[in-house]
Design an enzyme around this catalytic site. Sequence first.
Site, PDB file in Angstrom:
ATOM      1  N   VAL A 102     -31.965 -86.898 -79.485  1.00  0.00           N
ATOM      2  CA  VAL A 102     -31.982 -88.248 -80.071  1.00  0.00           C
ATOM      3  C   VAL A 102     -31.359 -88.292 -81.462  1.00  0.00           C
ATOM      4  CG1 VAL A 102     -33.956 -89.072 -78.731  1.00  0.00           C
ATOM      5  CG2 VAL A 102     -34.351 -87.901 -80.904  1.00  0.00           C
ATOM      6  N   THR A 128     -18.745 -80.326 -83.196  1.00  0.00           N
ATOM      7  CA  THR A 128     -19.303 -80.672 -84.493  1.00  0.00           C
ATOM      8  C   THR A 128     -20.692 -80.065 -84.517  1.00  0.00           C
ATOM      9  OG1 THR A 128     -18.196 -82.754 -84.182  1.00  0.00           O
ATOM     10  CG2 THR A 128     -19.685 -82.593 -86.057  1.00  0.00           C
ATOM     11  N   ARG A 162       3.439 -65.698 -65.844  1.00  0.00           N
ATOM     12  CA  ARG A 162       3.441 -64.278 -66.218  1.00  0.00           C
ATOM     13  C   ARG A 162       4.494 -63.930 -67.269  1.00  0.00           C
ATOM     14  NH1 ARG A 162       3.516 -62.999 -60.179  1.00  0.00           N
ATOM     15  NH2 ARG A 162       4.568 -64.993 -60.418  1.00  0.00           N
ATOM     16  N   GLN A 212     -14.483 -78.782 -73.402  1.00  0.00           N
ATOM     17  CA  GLN A 212     -14.123 -79.958 -72.581  1.00  0.00           C
ATOM     18  C   GLN A 212     -15.244 -80.266 -71.582  1.00  0.00           C
ATOM     19  OE1 GLN A 212     -11.310 -77.408 -72.672  1.00  0.00           O
ATOM     20  NE2 GLN A 212     -10.889 -78.298 -74.636  1.00  0.00           N
ATOM     21  N   GLY A 219     -16.006 -84.223 -71.586  1.00  0.00           N
ATOM     22  CA  GLY A 219     -16.053 -83.534 -72.872  1.00  0.00           C
ATOM     23  C   GLY A 219     -16.782 -84.344 -73.926  1.00  0.00           C
ATOM     24  N   ASP A 220     -16.959 -83.746 -75.098  1.00  0.00           N
ATOM     25  CA  ASP A 220     -17.645 -84.389 -76.227  1.00  0.00           C
ATOM     26  C   ASP A 220     -19.075 -84.789 -75.885  1.00  0.00           C
ATOM     27  OD1 ASP A 220     -15.107 -84.347 -77.557  1.00  0.00           O
ATOM     28  OD2 ASP A 220     -14.567 -86.132 -76.424  1.00  0.00           O
ATOM     29  N   GLY A 256     -21.649 -83.206 -76.652  1.00  0.00           N
ATOM     30  CA  GLY A 256     -22.592 -82.698 -77.653  1.00  0.00           C
ATOM     31  C   GLY A 256     -22.986 -81.260 -77.343  1.00  0.00           C
ATOM     32  N   LYS A 257     -22.022 -80.501 -76.836  1.00  0.00           N
ATOM     33  CA  LYS A 257     -22.305 -79.111 -76.450  1.00  0.00           C
ATOM     34  C   LYS A 257     -22.694 -78.264 -77.657  1.00  0.00           C
ATOM     35  CE  LYS A 257     -18.321 -78.967 -74.354  1.00  0.00           C
ATOM     36  NZ  LYS A 257     -17.918 -80.390 -74.253  1.00  0.00           N
ATOM     37  N   GLY A 258     -22.090 -78.586 -78.824  1.00  0.00           N
ATOM     38  CA  GLY A 258     -22.428 -77.838 -80.036  1.00  0.00           C
ATOM     39  C   GLY A 258     -23.920 -77.948 -80.334  1.00  0.00           C
ATOM     40  N   ALA A 297     -11.088 -77.869 -78.814  1.00  0.00           N
ATOM     41  CA  ALA A 297     -12.438 -78.160 -78.349  1.00  0.00           C
ATOM     42  C   ALA A 297     -13.211 -79.027 -79.327  1.00  0.00           C
ATOM     43  CB  ALA A 297     -13.189 -76.878 -78.092  1.00  0.00           C
TER      44      ALA A 297
HETATM   45  P1  GDP Z   1     -19.056 -81.320 -78.234  1.00  0.00           P
HETATM   46  O1  GDP Z   1     -17.630 -80.958 -78.371  1.00  0.00           O
HETATM   47  O2  GDP Z   1     -19.489 -81.411 -76.814  1.00  0.00           O
HETATM   48  O3  GDP Z   1     -19.972 -80.469 -79.086  1.00  0.00           O
HETATM   49  O4  GDP Z   1     -19.204 -82.799 -78.764  1.00  0.00           O
HETATM   50  P2  GDP Z   1     -18.757 -83.386 -80.176  1.00  0.00           P
HETATM   51  O5  GDP Z   1     -19.037 -82.389 -81.236  1.00  0.00           O
HETATM   52  O6  GDP Z   1     -17.423 -83.948 -80.108  1.00  0.00           O
HETATM   53  O7  GDP Z   1     -19.755 -84.595 -80.289  1.00  0.00           O
HETATM   54  C1  GDP Z   1     -21.017 -84.418 -80.619  1.00  0.00           C
HETATM   55  C2  GDP Z   1     -21.294 -85.312 -81.796  1.00  0.00           C
HETATM   56  O8  GDP Z   1     -22.447 -86.022 -81.562  1.00  0.00           O
HETATM   57  C3  GDP Z   1     -21.545 -84.531 -83.075  1.00  0.00           C
HETATM   58  O9  GDP Z   1     -21.130 -85.269 -84.176  1.00  0.00           O
HETATM   59  C4  GDP Z   1     -23.052 -84.346 -83.063  1.00  0.00           C
HETATM   60  O10 GDP Z   1     -23.598 -84.152 -84.332  1.00  0.00           O
HETATM   61  C5  GDP Z   1     -23.472 -85.645 -82.474  1.00  0.00           C
HETATM   62  N1  GDP Z   1     -24.687 -85.577 -81.669  1.00  0.00           N
HETATM   63  C6  GDP Z   1     -25.081 -84.584 -80.825  1.00  0.00           C
HETATM   64  N2  GDP Z   1     -26.221 -84.908 -80.214  1.00  0.00           N
HETATM   65  C7  GDP Z   1     -26.544 -86.142 -80.669  1.00  0.00           C
HETATM   66  C8  GDP Z   1     -27.600 -87.051 -80.396  1.00  0.00           C
HETATM   67  O11 GDP Z   1     -28.499 -86.797 -79.585  1.00  0.00           O
HETATM   68  N3  GDP Z   1     -27.572 -88.265 -81.035  1.00  0.00           N
HETATM   69  C9  GDP Z   1     -26.609 -88.598 -81.923  1.00  0.00           C
HETATM   70  N4  GDP Z   1     -26.653 -89.797 -82.503  1.00  0.00           N
HETATM   71  N5  GDP Z   1     -25.597 -87.764 -82.203  1.00  0.00           N
HETATM   72  C10 GDP Z   1     -25.574 -86.567 -81.604  1.00  0.00           C
END
Ligand code: GDP
Length: 419
Positions: A408, A37, A137, A218, A7-8, A10-12, A34
């Site tokens: 990046v 960000t 159920r 996740q 998880g985390d 960077g799916k957003g 979930a």
């Molecule tokens: P998600 O739940 O999979 O979306 O992950 P999170 O939101 O917990 O973590 C993603 C975090 O990393 C956010 O704060 C994004 O803005 C940041 N982020 C996403 N891609 C990148 C990247 O390529 N580089 C950096 N430095 N931050 C990123």
Amino acid sequence: MLGTQWGDEGKGKAVDYLADRMDFVVRYQGGNNAGHTVVAQGRVLKLHLIPSGILYPHITSVIADGLVVDPRVLLEEMDTLTELGIDVSRLAVSGNAHLIMPYHLELEKVTERFLGKNALGTTKRGIGPAYADKAARIGLRVQDLFDPGIFREKLDVVLKEKNLVLTKVYNRLPLAPERIVEDYLGYAERLRPHVADTSKLLDDGLRAGKNVLLEGAQGTLLDLDKGTYPFVTSSNPVAGYALASAGVGPKEVDRVIGIAKAYVTRVGAGPFPTEEHGPDGDRLAERGQEFGTTTGRKRRCGWFDAVILRYAARVNGLTELFLTKLDVLSGSETVKVCTAYRAEGETFEDFPPHQSLFHRAEPFYEELEGWRDELDGARSFDDLPAAARAYVRRLGELADVPISVVSVGPAREQSLPVP
Ligand code: GDP
């Protein structure tokens, strides 16, 4: 689209990259645990339940059958978005999704406490108990909110047992059904315009040639069946479940996109072979700002693990990878990639089939040349230093899945297509 690690990943960010071409964005499992960000129009938004597609006026956001929904939290998120000027009228919620009830939160709190040092480190949002009731159920679903008689009847049956457990086992106060009915039927009025037959909605869309993105929360290693059980989430982030939850057949799928961070993080307890306890781990946490969106907890950090990536590629049938946070690795003399594990005198190139082996797995590393330059200014793959490009290519090779995009930085223009 789903996470390939814990998880985390960077799916957003990846949804944001794909959003232009999408008509529907669907969340297919989990609850308000979930924590995406998303950075949109210069604003940082934290969404725990609503799919990040909501930020785009042309997208219909869907909460599918396979979620557990805390209606209080859902309405709060809708209010926050509305205050920010974001239109939430295009949010569709499946009537088949399950409800998180007040006793789920209460029971999760007391059972985690009861487990003591064996606690799972859950987010304590009632998600696990709600899924347990679904399987048993005795769950209440979103559609039950619209038949007050049935809602009360089902609640009375369940609450009788839950209150016995709360009072006799855990020495807590019982919950009053009247209060729950009043709160939940209040939520129902506000949710009514959003509740829909979401499987039909998506089918109509697909027939009209629309694009649908099914978004997992996740990650693969937190999958109830395919993850590091019992340190997992109580639903299935893997690609196969996306279809069951959305009510869409497999022949509709064109791409299966895995999101992987350029290193690995994990929140909560459980095995993590490439974890770095020393300065390398601290550096990743600091540079990558690895603190949970939903919980604020510091994430455990370590080097990229190609063994789990190959596993994720296999169990999800990945067609491509989106690699995030490559910028975080800048400034290291060398970067390490785990290519295999050693456990009990054996070498494993594949994810070990037995949990005990994974717990004992020692990473076998390949060291690659690092790079000094910061990468956040790069606007194309070719802008990256040769060593960073070589690192990306090597990860794709080890995973045996093409990397289509490298990220990046958090902004949209920091997503670089890989030629
Ligand atoms: P998600 O739940 O999979 O979306 O992950 P999170 O939101 O917990 O973590 C993603 C975090 O990393 C956010 O704060 C994004 O803005 C940041 N982020 C996403 N891609 C990148 C990247 O390529 N580089 C950096 N430095 N931050 C990123």
